[in-house]
Write a protein that holds these residues in place. Structure first.
Motif, mmCIF file in Angstrom:
data_model
loop_
_atom_site.group_PDB
_atom_site.id
_atom_site.type_symbol
_atom_site.label_atom_id
_atom_site.label_comp_id
_atom_site.label_asym_id
_atom_site.label_seq_id
_atom_site.Cartn_x
_atom_site.Cartn_y
_atom_site.Cartn_z
ATOM 1 N N THR A 47 0.834 -1.206 0.000
ATOM 2 C CA THR A 47 0.000 0.000 0.000
ATOM 3 C C THR A 47 0.868 1.256 0.000
ATOM 4 O O THR A 47 0.636 2.186 -0.784
ATOM 5 N N LEU A 48 1.866 1.296 0.877
ATOM 6 C CA LEU A 48 2.740 2.468 0.949
ATOM 7 C C LEU A 48 3.490 2.694 -0.357
ATOM 8 O O LEU A 48 3.540 3.818 -0.877
ATOM 9 N N GLY A 49 4.083 1.627 -0.896
ATOM 10 C CA GLY A 49 4.867 1.764 -2.113
ATOM 11 C C GLY A 49 4.033 2.149 -3.316
ATOM 12 O O GLY A 49 4.401 3.050 -4.085
ATOM 13 N N LEU A 50 2.900 1.480 -3.485
ATOM 14 C CA LEU A 50 2.064 1.775 -4.650
ATOM 15 C C LEU A 50 1.469 3.169 -4.559
ATOM 16 O O LEU A 50 1.346 3.864 -5.576
ATOM 17 N N ALA A 51 1.100 3.599 -3.349
ATOM 18 C CA ALA A 51 0.549 4.943 -3.187
ATOM 19 C C ALA A 51 1.522 5.995 -3.713
ATOM 20 O O ALA A 51 1.127 6.939 -4.417
ATOM 21 N N LYS A 52 2.800 5.827 -3.392
ATOM 22 C CA LYS A 52 3.807 6.781 -3.860
ATOM 23 C C LYS A 52 4.073 6.624 -5.355
ATOM 24 O O LYS A 52 4.321 7.612 -6.061
ATOM 25 N N GLU A 53 4.011 5.394 -5.835
ATOM 26 C CA GLU A 53 4.303 5.116 -7.239
ATOM 27 C C GLU A 53 3.298 5.777 -8.174
ATOM 28 O O GLU A 53 3.668 6.240 -9.267
ATOM 29 N N TYR A 65 -7.176 14.042 -0.370
ATOM 30 C CA TYR A 65 -5.763 14.300 -0.107
ATOM 31 C C TYR A 65 -5.121 13.163 0.684
ATOM 32 O O TYR A 65 -3.998 13.285 1.164
ATOM 33 N N ALA A 66 -5.810 12.045 0.779
ATOM 34 C CA ALA A 66 -5.296 10.896 1.521
ATOM 35 C C ALA A 66 -4.780 9.838 0.558
ATOM 36 O O ALA A 66 -5.535 9.326 -0.269
ATOM 37 N N THR A 67 -3.516 9.520 0.668
ATOM 38 C CA THR A 67 -2.958 8.366 -0.035
ATOM 39 C C THR A 67 -1.811 7.817 0.800
ATOM 40 O O THR A 67 -1.119 8.565 1.499
ATOM 41 N N GLY A 68 -1.635 6.493 0.775
ATOM 42 C CA GLY A 68 -0.671 5.865 1.661
ATOM 43 C C GLY A 68 -1.099 5.928 3.112
ATOM 44 O O GLY A 68 -0.276 5.814 4.022
ATOM 45 N N THR A 69 -2.407 6.057 3.327
ATOM 46 C CA THR A 69 -2.968 6.236 4.668
ATOM 47 C C THR A 69 -3.566 4.932 5.183
ATOM 48 O O THR A 69 -4.167 4.173 4.431
ATOM 49 N N PHE A 70 -3.432 4.704 6.487
ATOM 50 C CA PHE A 70 -3.999 3.517 7.134
ATOM 51 C C PHE A 70 -5.032 3.949 8.171
ATOM 52 O O PHE A 70 -4.747 4.806 9.012
ATOM 53 N N VAL A 71 -6.205 3.353 8.093
ATOM 54 C CA VAL A 71 -7.245 3.588 9.092
ATOM 55 C C VAL A 71 -7.377 2.338 9.928
ATOM 56 O O VAL A 71 -7.788 1.286 9.422
ATOM 57 N N ASP A 72 -6.995 2.428 11.191
ATOM 58 C CA ASP A 72 -7.099 1.283 12.109
ATOM 59 C C ASP A 72 -8.492 1.232 12.702
ATOM 60 O O ASP A 72 -9.000 2.245 13.215
ATOM 61 N N LEU A 73 -9.096 0.055 12.638
ATOM 62 C CA LEU A 73 -10.461 -0.166 13.140
ATOM 63 C C LEU A 73 -10.418 -1.391 14.037
ATOM 64 O O LEU A 73 -10.902 -2.463 13.693
ATOM 65 N N ALA A 74 -9.801 -1.218 15.193
ATOM 66 C CA ALA A 74 -9.527 -2.369 16.062
ATOM 67 C C ALA A 74 -9.929 -2.115 17.512
ATOM 68 O O ALA A 74 -9.448 -2.804 18.409
ATOM 69 N N GLY A 75 -10.773 -1.142 17.739
ATOM 70 C CA GLY A 75 -11.290 -0.907 19.086
ATOM 71 C C GLY A 75 -10.244 -0.531 20.110
ATOM 72 O O GLY A 75 -10.422 -0.725 21.313
ATOM 73 N N GLY A 76 -9.106 0.015 19.633
ATOM 74 C CA GLY A 76 -8.051 0.444 20.538
ATOM 75 C C GLY A 76 -6.884 -0.511 20.640
ATOM 76 O O GLY A 76 -5.884 -0.205 21.295
ATOM 77 N N ARG A 77 -6.983 -1.678 20.004
ATOM 78 C CA ARG A 77 -5.858 -2.617 20.026
ATOM 79 C C ARG A 77 -4.706 -2.113 19.166
ATOM 80 O O ARG A 77 -4.902 -1.457 18.180
#
Length: 248
Positions: free
Chosen positions: A168-174, A236-248
């Protein structure tokens, strides 16, 4: 909206919830599935009841030949692709690494890593301005396991999702300069049938007390994040991670 979205593994759980929300937001939808025709038809009927133009297409995303056929059907029946959700994935029964077979490892990596890469490749051939496209967005469905490692459960699955995070990180920049955004969601313990594959359908309920929020998540909560990342509200979001883990 009238834009085309492809959701791999779109027949149940997070994939189905994303398809239903996409229908409510006005997308034209392709639901990809590997084998369960009944589940695919059920989800297809549900999104059509919401007024969406939709198709369901069987394809094993770890096979480039089948991925090409999938995209050709999307082109012919729905039009130019603008959004891809790489949701298809698998997991094996709970085990230590020294109990895992080579066949299990090959199958998991083919499905969880090679498959999303192939789907992203063929999406880019349609979306990227480098190839004459009008842009678009990709969301990869990763897992909190990529951060936590899942020791004693399925380190192979965690490793596959770690690979997806790097991808995800690499392709977002590519492709950032080609009109394509690439982001990821990382769900934690979500109430879906996916846990049956690991051998414990009640896993989320059993582990919920150890989650900081004290509960497992719902697939609809993950779908909201996915559709937001695909939308212009996340332009304006790319290479972004949204954590959905209830605080874990």
């Amino acid at each position: 909206m009238d834009e085309v979205i492809l959701i791999t593994g779109g027949t149940r759980g997070i994939g189905a919830a994303t398809a239903l929300l996409a229908a409510r937001r006005g997308y034209r939808i392709c639901i990809n599935y590997q084998a369960d025709t009944h589940a695919a038809q059920r989800t297809l009927d549900q999104v059509r009841e919401l007024g969406a133009e939709a198709i369901a297409v069987q394809a094993d995303v770890s096979s480039e030949e089948q991925v090409q056929r999938l995209y050709q059907q999307v082109d012919a029946e729905l039009g130019p692709l603008r959004a891809l959700v790489n949701n298809a994935g698998t997991v094996g029964p709970r085990a230590r690494l020294d109990e895992m077979s080579q066949a299990r490892l090959w199958h998991l990596m083919q499905t969880n890593v090679i498959g999303p890469m192939l789907c992203a490749k063929h999406a880019l051939l349609r979306m990227s301005t480098r190839h004459g496209g009008r842009g678009g967005a990709i969301v990869n469905v990763s897992s909190a396991a990529a951060r936590l490692g899942s020791p004693g459960e399925y380190v192979d699955y965690a490793a596959s999702k770690g690979a997806m995070d790097t991808f995800t990180l690499g392709l977002a920049k590519e492709v950032a300069g080609e009109g394509v955004r690439v982001n990821s969601v990382r769900p934690g313990y979500i109430y879906t049938e996916f846990h049956r594959l690991s051998g414990d359908a009640q896993r989320v309920s059993k582990l919920a007390p150890g989650i900081p929020m004290g509960r497992g998540g719902q697939p609809e909560e993950v779908a909201e994040a996915i559709i937001w990342l695909l939308s212009e509200q996340a332009s304006y979001a790319t290479g972004t991670f949204v954590d959905l883990a209830g605080g874990r």
